[in-house]
Design a protein around this motif. Sequence first.
Motif: not given
Length: 208
Positions: A1-4, A7-8, A14-15, A166-167
């Motif tokens: 859960x911390x990964x998702x 903030x980045x 959002x982008x 990001x992926x």
Amino acid sequence: MNYVSDADFLRSVLRTLEMSLLGGFFGVVCSIPLAWLAARNITVSKRIAYPFGRFAIMSSRSIHETIWTILFVTVLGFGMLAGTLALTVFCVGFAGKLFSDELEAIDMGPVEALRSVGANPLQVFQYAVLPQVRVAFTGIAIYTWDVAFRAATVVGFFGGGGMGWYLKRTTQQMESTRVAAILLVIIGLVLLAEIGSGWLRKRIGKMR
């Protein structure tokens, strides 16, 4: 859960949403006049406008969105601008084909009636064509955004920004746990988009 919840990553989500909304919106806006030109029964000119409209739609559809992304990234560099433009061109081809098919299936009675009294092509489209396709066009526009949202992740992977980029970064860094978490989030968001757009299309369909 911390990964998702990073903030980045949230910014990348959002982008992706922004790219899909902008690409879908501009794609639909550009595809409507092209579909008008590409519809044989109502085109303003079968010798000039019709081939032009068909060629523009066909060209947009014939090249995959990943290739468009690579082309725009090569010219504009990495980022949302290249991704949004790639999605826009992709949506022009996707929506343009559906719009033109819908236009070619309209009842020509009102069209001929307005033409017989001297109405110009724009008046014919506004008063005889648009009332017949307004509901269908709304449904197609929603479906186009649904497809654009799914394509936005792929576009991002090739340099368009957002979740896809990001992926790609986490994949290159061999962070398998984070990659798995991101993939689950992407699948969840795509399912939500599918459910939401399907619900909207059903509501629109009841208006016919």
